[in-house]
Design an enzyme around this catalytic site. Structure first.
Site: not given
Ligand code: LLP
Length: 421
Positions: A236, A286, A322, A351, A380
């Protein structure tokens, strides 16, 4: 150095993006392996005792994964397909955690057969399913519950996952009963607790509140005789797409250690404040790969209308969802620098009116064939790309120093149709 300007040309490490385009064509994704390594390394040094389980959903390119495995990074997987990739690149099973709110019986069986560290169970119903699959196989399933602490991560609603109306996890208030139920199941072994409150979190407070909730729950469970070996805080941590100032992994580590009552300087203490020192697990996605990647396309037209200018590229929401999906901001840079001369919406060839990569951007007077880079697209990006409008998926390239390699070939139309009859 990651992406930088050298005499007006945009480089990834020591490779000009234009040189890659000459050989590979466009669109392509490019990733800096050294940048990925630096960011993974920052987590490893900030949390020396933790398992860093990289979230495959952010970018599951095999070359990227292999690079991370070599750095001792584990895997957070959410499907059989991701688990297969984790094993394929040689991730030790005890460094793999299996997440998700809709695991199939087959995927659960695959995870058990693979001997993963932990299955993060999303609901009472899934606990029953995991127990049933484990019983059928005659094995004991290591589980954590994903708890929902009802914390607002202060991010985009589509990527908030820890509010009580979210589909993920069990309400933290009901977790105690579930742990009791799991303890009574002979084919389950409780190993920990998990939460993930959202993504692109740029404030410290929600992440801290989540760590405190898990600490409180862990202490309550301990009173009931349930000791947890793992505290999984999820991922996150955000990145700076524009001017955000998210915590660094080191800042997050000090905050987490304080919230959990751990003293980061005193690694051999096993009990602090009544809390058995459980191992921290993190699932960053991310913040490891986001800034290490860019999407490179080329200009088809600079279309001028009385209402607006549109920079039409050969790539759009098909390759990078995104902006369309979350109204997310990505910096867009000409690969050959020049003074800004106009304002335009940067759009793709798809389109759909939502096919906009950036609105009202100040840009030079670009011509057909000029290259444009959409920045911070390593997370992503490709992983959410589609073939909408029969656009082939982009090629993927990795760079390290002055070396680069195409690691995913651009698809041909024949390949796109190959599985159809
Ligand atoms: N752990 C779990 C259980 C998750 O659901 C996620 C992301 C992560 C870890 C990794 O989170 P990060 O460190 O990447 O924030 N498609 C969206 C982001 C969706 C994230 C879903 N879960 C975007 O492009 O912003």
């Amino acid at each position: 150095m990651n992406f930088h300007d050298q005499d007006g040309d945009l480089y990834c490490e020591s490779v000009p993006l234009a040189a890659i385009a000459r050989e590979v064509g466009t669109p392509y994704y490019v990733y800096s392996l050294d940048e990925i390594g630096r960011r993974a390394g920052a987590y490893r040094s900030a949390f020396p005792d933790a398992l860093i389980a990289y979230a495959y959903k952010a970018n599951a390119n095999l070359a990227v994964l292999r690079h991370l495995v070599a750095l001792g990074v584990g895997a957070d997987v959410v499907s059989g397909g991701e688990l297969w990739r984790a094993l394929k690149v040689g991730t030790p099973p005890h460094q793999i955690v299996f997440n998700g709110n809709g695991k199939t019986p087959q995927e659960i069986a695959y995870a058990l057969a693979s001997d993963v560290l932990c299955i993060n169970v999303d609901s009472a119903e899934e606990m029953e399913l995991v127990a049933e699959v484990a019983r059928a196989r005659g094995v004991i399933a290591p589980i954590s519950f994903r708890v929902n602490p009802d914390i607002d991560p202060q991010t985009h609603p589509h990527i908030s996952t820890g509010l009580k109306q979210s589909k993920f996890g069990v309400p933290i208030t009901e977790a105690g009963l579930l742990y009791q139920a799991a303890r009574a199941q002979p084919f389950l072994k409780i190993v920990g607790v998990h939460c993930h409150i959202g993504s692109q979190i740029t404030q410290a407070a929600p992440l801290l509140a989540a760590a405190q909730s898990l600490r409180d729950l862990t202490l309550r469970l301990k009173d009931d005789g349930i000791d947890l070996a793992l505290i999984n805080l999820g991922g996150g941590l955000g990145i700076a797409y524009r001017d955000e100032r998210p915590m660094t992994p080191h800042e997050w580590a000090s905050a987490v250690n304080a919230a959990l009552g751990y003293d980061s300087a005193n690694n051999d203490s096993t009990k602090i404040g009544g809390l058995q020192r459980a191992r921290i697990v993190l699932e960053p996605g991310r913040s490891i790969v986001g800034a290490a990647g860019a999407l490179v396309g080329q200009v088809i037209h600079l279309k001028r209308t009385s209402a607006k200018n549109f920079l039409v590229l050969d790539v759009g929401m098909n390759a990078l969802m995104r902006p369309s999906l979350y109204n997310a901001y990505h910096a867009i840079r000409p690969v050959r620098a020049a003074a800004a001369a106009l304002t335009a919406d940067v759009v793709g060839p798809i389109c759909e009116s939502a096919d906009v990569l950036g609105r009202d951007r100040a840009l030079p007077d670009l011509k057909r064939g000029d290259l444009v880079a959409v920045m911070d697209a390593g997370a992503y990006g490709f992983s959410m790309a589609s073939r909408y409008n029969q656009q082939p998926l982009p090629a993927e390239v990795v760079v390290q120093g002055d070396r680069w390699e195409v690691v995913t070939q651009r698809e041909t139309w024949e390949q796109m149709a190959a599985r159809e009859t």
